[in-house]
Design an enzyme around this catalytic site. Structure first.
Site, PDB file in Angstrom:
ATOM      1  N   CYS A 322       0.831  -1.268   0.075  1.00 58.17           N
ATOM      2  CA  CYS A 322      -0.031   0.007   0.042  1.00 58.17           C
ATOM      3  C   CYS A 322       0.947   1.205   0.054  1.00 58.17           C
ATOM      4  CB  CYS A 322      -1.005   0.187   1.202  1.00 58.17           C
ATOM      5  SG  CYS A 322      -1.422  -1.606   1.851  1.00 58.17           S
ATOM      6  N   ARG A 351       6.676 -10.983   5.778  1.00 54.74           N
ATOM      7  CA  ARG A 351       6.124 -10.919   7.190  1.00 54.74           C
ATOM      8  C   ARG A 351       6.777 -12.017   7.842  1.00 54.74           C
ATOM      9  NH1 ARG A 351      -0.274  -9.611   5.823  1.00 54.74           N
ATOM     10  NH2 ARG A 351       0.236  -7.940   4.147  1.00 54.74           N
ATOM     11  N   GLN A 369       1.416 -10.904  -3.608  1.00 55.33           N
ATOM     12  CA  GLN A 369       0.315 -10.648  -3.374  1.00 55.33           C
ATOM     13  C   GLN A 369      -0.356 -10.021  -4.975  1.00 55.33           C
ATOM     14  OE1 GLN A 369       0.122  -7.613  -0.517  1.00 55.33           O
ATOM     15  NE2 GLN A 369      -1.132  -8.899   0.730  1.00 55.33           N
ATOM     16  N   ASP A 371      -2.169  -7.769  -5.717  1.00 55.04           N
ATOM     17  CA  ASP A 371      -2.692  -6.768  -4.975  1.00 55.04           C
ATOM     18  C   ASP A 371      -2.821  -5.750  -6.162  1.00 55.04           C
ATOM     19  OD1 ASP A 371      -2.892  -5.443  -2.837  1.00 55.04           O
ATOM     20  OD2 ASP A 371      -1.085  -5.011  -2.172  1.00 55.04           O
ATOM     21  N   HIS A 373      -4.445  -1.170  -5.486  1.00 59.90           N
ATOM     22  CA  HIS A 373      -5.101  -0.165  -4.587  1.00 59.90           C
ATOM     23  C   HIS A 373      -5.908   0.647  -5.673  1.00 59.90           C
ATOM     24  CE1 HIS A 373      -1.870  -1.912  -2.020  1.00 59.90           C
ATOM     25  NE2 HIS A 373      -3.093  -1.806  -1.235  1.00 59.90           N
ATOM     26  N   LYS A 456     -15.195  -4.950   4.886  1.00 63.70           N
ATOM     27  CA  LYS A 456     -14.622  -5.770   3.874  1.00 63.70           C
ATOM     28  C   LYS A 456     -15.330  -6.896   3.491  1.00 63.70           C
ATOM     29  CE  LYS A 456     -12.141  -8.865   7.100  1.00 63.70           C
ATOM     30  NZ  LYS A 456     -10.628  -9.391   7.344  1.00 63.70           N
ATOM     31  N   HIS A 502      -8.669  -1.716  -1.117  1.00 62.95           N
ATOM     32  CA  HIS A 502      -7.421  -2.847  -1.448  1.00 62.95           C
ATOM     33  C   HIS A 502      -8.309  -4.110  -1.911  1.00 62.95           C
ATOM     34  CE1 HIS A 502      -5.037  -0.947   1.666  1.00 62.95           C
ATOM     35  NE2 HIS A 502      -6.002  -0.330   2.253  1.00 62.95           N
TER      36      HIS A 502
END
Length: 628
Positions: A322, A351, A369, A371, A373, A456, A502
């Site tokens: 992000c 992580r 990911q 991913d 945004h 979410k 997200h």
RNA sequence: GCUCUUGUAGCUCAGGGGUAGAGCACUUCCUUGGUAAGGAAGAGGUCACGGGUUCAAAUCCCGUCAAGAGCUCCA
């Protein structure tokens, strides 16, 4: 903090709603305890509830139970079942119960010199106004609210599964008990079916198939939870990425690339450092700072403190994408006319999962990911969410994962932990709800399940053997736009704060491919198969003919190999089957003469002969349409 | 991170105080075959790593690393 199932004390109402099977399993847990108690009279029992696929009983005693003991315990259980003792409920006063516990009489067949320590503790947890009951089967008395089946004779189909340790009351600060797991069913047929399903799951394990098909490797020298994608696995991942990329294009996304690290300050702004320090790789201090500190003889502890307080600058492996995407957004001025801005990246994040949490590809320390945004106006939230949901739906549909449920995570009305004003939340929740409705799938609203920064939607996919996996997720975020001070100029010529969304349809490539391996049991649809066709010449004489077919297919972009081994077709077929290759093309004298190939499909078997061109068209079509 | 179990050839595993075994895979040779294993020979290991006990350790003990199961955790 919501109660975990473990800590949650069932109300009497909930207990009365226990299904017949749960009752049976709970009773079987008592049978287990009775048996253990006869073999090891010093055993102290804690809790023994039914769980998803069976039951367990927590026990503390001198002897360490191992699976070698199972036979002996099951033998003793058999006797208890055969005695067909009735389960009798007896209501006692708190004082009487305490008296029994002190004499070691609870969860035992006789009084004992040591008190039933865990039962005393459990007794104290029972609310004042609740009735206290003892369940007896034969001489075995246990503090228990029930309910139970009628007699031990009902518990005929059971099996002890495993023994592991568990923290008392699920609290890591408490001592660990031995937890004996078992499963039980109404009859032996159902038990056998269950055991078969477990065996099936074992055969599908992505770690096993990953090795068999050479998909990925985890190497001690590289590190725990760090996936090395081997060529075969990389083909699958690349195909999935191409697939997603195609749809990103259609949905008006911009794809970006960002580095794997960022300054600590970036994560101070985002709020991830040092708040989540425990679940991140340690920071990387700047070279100069390191030198000065080591010259000063600064200890590691001091260094770490200085990093946290911001006295020393450094970098961090990114735990999410992000902030980088936000900085791309912020590098331009935005008018409402530009919105929504949709930035997508197959972004790798790191992580620090606890070592005991790691497993195969589904729980790792570095993962990528799929991913994205989205930066949009309040008014656009609903439509953008619908777009995200659409994408998830396409993804799951293409892969034949039709069995999923949708969770809409809303805020807990009683909590104040949420950022952003409640009007915005109302609108966002309503937008999510409406978007979810357009899915045409049932969804469950779960208050309290929202992240602190926004509501979410999660997709929980059920695989072929009934296990659930949380994969795709779409989250609305009011927090980061605030923290980073994101802005756009509205039609009113004033600055406004955009909303961020997200989303990740796969979740992560690693977890998704892991789940896919198990979903397909390694039999990937043709478009995903690392090797789509294997040509099997009947003998050496037909290798040249095989090479010609090979070239034809390869030119069309088909992933094909020729098995030139000095083996009979039977053996070649066997190997190709084990490699789960969708198509085998057999070439011998007949085929060479007629310019045909004999087709064998891994599931459908012998499909007869066909001209090479016809087969080529067919498979190219199959791949292009990404059919299952 | 905690508890227990495990770590032997590329893979699956047997063995276990006296210098290492099988099957598959691999290499070579024979065989030239029709829809799930043709035959023979050969090569391949510091028994996870470090320490200890012992005349002798892959084997027993301790530690480390890693894997598995469960617990705790997953922004």
């Amino acid at each position: 903090m919501p109660d975990s199932t473990e800590n949650h004390r069932k109300t009497l109402d909930e207990r009365n709603q226990m299904s017949d099977l749960e009752r049976l399993r709970h009773s079987t847990a008592h049978v287990l305890a009775t048996a253990i108690c006869r073999i090891w009279p010093d055993a102290q029992f804690a809790a023994g509830p039914p769980v998803e696929n069976g039951f367990y009983y927590d026990v503390d005693m001198e002897h360490r139970i191992s699976s070698d003991d199972f036979e002996k315990i099951e033998e003793e259980m058999k006797k208890v079942v055969k005695e067909n003792q009735p389960f009798e409920r007896m209501v006692v006063s708190r004082g009487e119960a305490m008296e029994m516990a002190k004499k070691g009489r609870l969860a035992a067949e006789t009084e004992r010199s040591t008190p039933s320590q865990f039962k005393i503790d459990l007794l104290n947890d029972i609310p004042e106004d609740e009735e206290i009951s003892i369940f007896k089967n034969g001489d075995f008395w246990d503090l228990c609210a029930g309910p139970h089946v009628g007699r031990t004779g009902n518990c005929k189909a059971y099996k002890l599964m495993s023994v592991a340790s568990a923290f008392y009351k699920g609290d890591a600060a408490n001592p660990q008990l031995q937890r004996v797991y078992g499963t039980a069913f109404k009859n032996k047929t159902e038990l056998a079916e269950h055991l078969e399903r477990l065996e099936e799951a074992k055969q599908r394990d992505h770690r096993k198939i990953g090795k068999e098909l050479d998909l990925f490797h985890i190497d001690e020298a590289v590190g725990q939870g760090l996936i090395l994608w081997k060529p075969n696995g990389s083909v699958i991942r690349q195909e999935l990425q191409n697939f997603i990329s195609e749809h990103l294009e259609r949905q008006g996304y911009s794809q970006v690339f960002t580095p794997h690290i960022g300054k600590l300050d970036l994560y101070r702004t985002s709020g991830h450092f040092p708040y989540y320090a425990d679940s991140q790789f340690p920071p990387i201090p700047e070279r100069e700072a390191m030198k000065v500190l080591s010259d000063e003889g600064c200890s590691c502890g001091e260094l770490s403190n200085k990093l946290e307080s911001g006295e020393v600058a450094g970098f961090m492996l990114k735990p999410m994408n992000c902030p980088h995407h936000i900085k791309i957004f912020q590098s331009n001025h935005h008018s409402y006319r530009d919105l929504p801005v949709r930035l997508a990246e197959f972004g790798t994040v790191y992580r620090w999962e606890q070592s005991g949490e790691l497993g195969g590809m589904t729980r790792v320390r570095g993962f990528t990911q799929d991913d994205a945004h989205l930066f949009c106006t309040e008014d656009q939230v609903k439509e953008e969410i619908m777009g995200c949901l659409e994408l998830v739906k396409i993804v799951l549909g293409t892969l034949g994962m039709d069995d999923y449920r949708v969770r809409v995570g809303l805020r807990d009305p009683d909590s104040t932990k949420y950022v952003g004003d409640s009007e915005k939340w109302d609108r966002a929740e309503q937008a999510l709800r409406e978007a979810a409705t357009t899915l045409g799938t049932d969804f469950a609203e779960e208050p309290g399940e929202a992240a602190f920064y926004g509501p979410k939607i999660d997709f929980v996919v059920k695989d072929v053997i009934g296990r659930e996996w949380q994969l795709g997720t779409v989250q609305v975020d009011y927090n980061l736009p605030e923290r980073f001070g994101l802005e756009y100029v509205g039609a009113d010529n004033a600055t406004h704060r955009p909303v961020m969304i997200h989303r990740a349809p796969f979740g992560s490539m690693e977890r998704f491919v892991g789940v896919l391996i198990e979903h397909f049991a390694g039999k990937f649809p043709t478009w995903l198969s690392p090797e789509q066709v294997r040509i099997l010449p009947i003998s050496e004489k037909f290798v040249d003919a095989a090479d010609v077919v090979y070239e034809t297919l390869r030119k069309e972009g088909i992933r094909v190999k020729v098995d030139k081994a000095d083996e009979k077709v039977g053996a070649k077929i066997r190997l190709a089957q084990l490699d789960r290759i969708p198509y085998m093309l057999i070439i011998g004298a007949k085929e060479q003469e007629s310019n045909q190939v004999s087709i064998r499909h891994r599931d459908r078997g012998d499909e007869g002969a066909m001209p090479v061109d016809e087969f080529t068209n067919r498979i190219v079509d199959e791949v292009r349409s990404r059919s299952l």
